[in-house]
Design an enzyme around this catalytic site. Structure first.
Site, PDB file in Angstrom:
ATOM      1  N   ASP A   1       0.837  -1.199   0.000  1.00 23.75           N
ATOM      2  CA  ASP A   1       0.000   0.000   0.000  1.00 23.75           C
ATOM      3  C   ASP A   1       0.876   1.254   0.000  1.00 23.75           C
ATOM      4  O   ASP A   1       1.825   1.372   0.781  1.00 23.75           O
ATOM      5  CB  ASP A   1      -0.886  -0.029   1.250  1.00 23.75           C
TER       6      ASP A   1
ATOM      7  N   ARG B   1     -24.395  -0.930  -5.734  1.00 16.32           N
ATOM      8  CA  ARG B   1     -22.978  -0.678  -6.013  1.00 16.32           C
ATOM      9  C   ARG B   1     -22.747  -0.178  -7.429  1.00 16.32           C
ATOM     10  O   ARG B   1     -21.746   0.488  -7.696  1.00 16.32           O
ATOM     11  CB  ARG B   1     -22.169  -1.966  -5.821  1.00 16.32           C
TER      12      ARG B   1
ATOM     13  N   GLU C   1     -15.308  -6.925  -6.685  1.00 18.49           N
ATOM     14  CA  GLU C   1     -16.321  -7.945  -6.392  1.00 18.49           C
ATOM     15  C   GLU C   1     -17.325  -8.114  -7.534  1.00 18.49           C
ATOM     16  O   GLU C   1     -18.297  -8.846  -7.388  1.00 18.49           O
ATOM     17  CB  GLU C   1     -17.021  -7.615  -5.068  1.00 18.49           C
TER      18      GLU C   1
ATOM     19  N   TYR D   1     -23.404 -12.585   9.046  1.00 24.85           N
ATOM     20  CA  TYR D   1     -24.741 -12.903   8.536  1.00 24.85           C
ATOM     21  C   TYR D   1     -25.027 -14.406   8.543  1.00 24.85           C
ATOM     22  O   TYR D   1     -26.159 -14.822   8.352  1.00 24.85           O
ATOM     23  CB  TYR D   1     -24.916 -12.405   7.090  1.00 24.85           C
TER      24      TYR D   1
ATOM     25  N   LYS E   1     -10.220 -14.155   8.551  1.00 30.05           N
ATOM     26  CA  LYS E   1      -9.129 -13.227   8.721  1.00 30.05           C
ATOM     27  C   LYS E   1      -8.374 -13.596   9.994  1.00 30.05           C
ATOM     28  O   LYS E   1      -8.985 -13.985  10.985  1.00 30.05           O
ATOM     29  CB  LYS E   1      -9.726 -11.830   8.780  1.00 30.05           C
TER      30      LYS E   1
END
Length: 305
Positions: A29, A128, A198, A230, A267
């Site tokens: 980054d 989106r 995505e 979810y 993660k």
């Protein structure tokens, strides 16, 4: 691999996935600290089959930058004089659940197909691409906001599909994504959408002319073991904590991870739950050595601390 912070987590991940016959492109980054960039450079300088991406993007959650980082590495990989067959994209908080041998065997079984997994909850995210989005930066934050202006229809009458940003792509498909006119126009149209990584890969993979294009069975494959908030009725809860609706795995999640059919887990945080990372690292190293076709030396095993 796209990374931005937490060098020691990256170091553990790199050790777990490193093999001399592979090639590794690392995108750091642009907003990362000088100390982090220097540490990554020093580590990679020890290996001839690793390099830092020739382009560095400022990664902003939900913006085009995450996709641009992957594309930058793919351009570099295509330019190499190395006959690689598949590219797999990763983040700095992933960890392998399968050995390199198992991953290669898995990819061979695909018969030249790409993996661009569907995600059920993303399938409903038409907002989106209905409106435009814009990046904003201030001294401490960078973010994406929805604007009132509606998006134009997708180019070439493409049907936009939604899925995971984590993919496994053949070399021919990567070339198609970088240089085909339809792919270039889709990328340009996606600049002001939300989380285009995505929808970009899975939309291209649904074009019949794309090399290794969509297979209905393969589209259900999950490359990442993720516990979404979810889906607690399915995975029975997170034993660490949730961050942006994703479970950061605690030691209580290890049994679930060991049983997963996915290639990688996301993660993990070394600082928060070091035992989770260390147990996975010991587990995957032992499995790798048990699959060795040459005699294994005792010091190849990782000793628990």
């Amino acid at each position: 691999m796209t990374i931005s912070q937490d060098f020691y987590m990256f170091e553990r991940l790199f050790r777990a996935i490193y093999m001399p016959q592979n090639v590794y492109c690392i995108h750091v980054d642009k907003a990362a600290t000088s100390e982090f960039k220097r540490a990554v450079q020093e580590l990679l300088s020890c290996f001839t089959n690793t390099f830092i991406s020739s382009q560095s993007k400022h990664i902003i959650l939900g913006s085009i930058s995450r996709l641009q980082a992957d594309l930058a590495c793919m351009r570099d990989l295509i330019a190499l004089d190395v006959p690689w067959r598949y590219v797999i994209n990763m983040g700095g908080h992933d960890f392998p659940l399968k050995t390199n041998r198992e991953i290669v065997q898995y990819l061979k079984m695909l018969g030249g197909k790409n993996i661009t997994p569907h995600l059920e909850f993303v399938l409903k995210s038409t907002e989106r691409i209905k409106y435009t989005y814009r990046e904003y930066r201030n001294r401490t934050h960078a973010f994406v906001l929805q604007k009132r202006r509606k998006k134009s229809p997708p180019p070439n009458q493409l049907k936009i599909h939604f899925g995971s940003k984590y993919v496994a792509l053949t070399r021919k498909f990567v070339y198609f994504a970088l240089f085909n006119e339809v792919a270039i126009e889709l990328l340009q149209w996606s600049q002001d959408t939300y989380s285009p990584d995505e929808h970009f890969w899975i939309t291209l993979n649904n074009i019949p002319a794309a090399p290794g294009s969509m297979d209905k069975e393969i589209s259900t494959i999950s490359l990442r073991a993720v516990k979404w908030i979810y889906q607690e009725d399915i995975h029975k809860g997170c034993h660490g904590h949730y961050w942006q609706d994703v479970c950061v795995y605690g030691p209580g999640d290890l049994k679930w991870l060991y049983a997963s059919s996915s290639l990688f887990a996301n993660k993990l945080e070394l600082k928060t739950y070091p035992l989770t990372v260390e147990c996975l690292e010991l587990w995957i190293r032992e499995r790798s050595l048990n699959q060795s076709e040459i005699p294994v030396e005792s010091d190849w095993y990782l000793l628990p601390k």
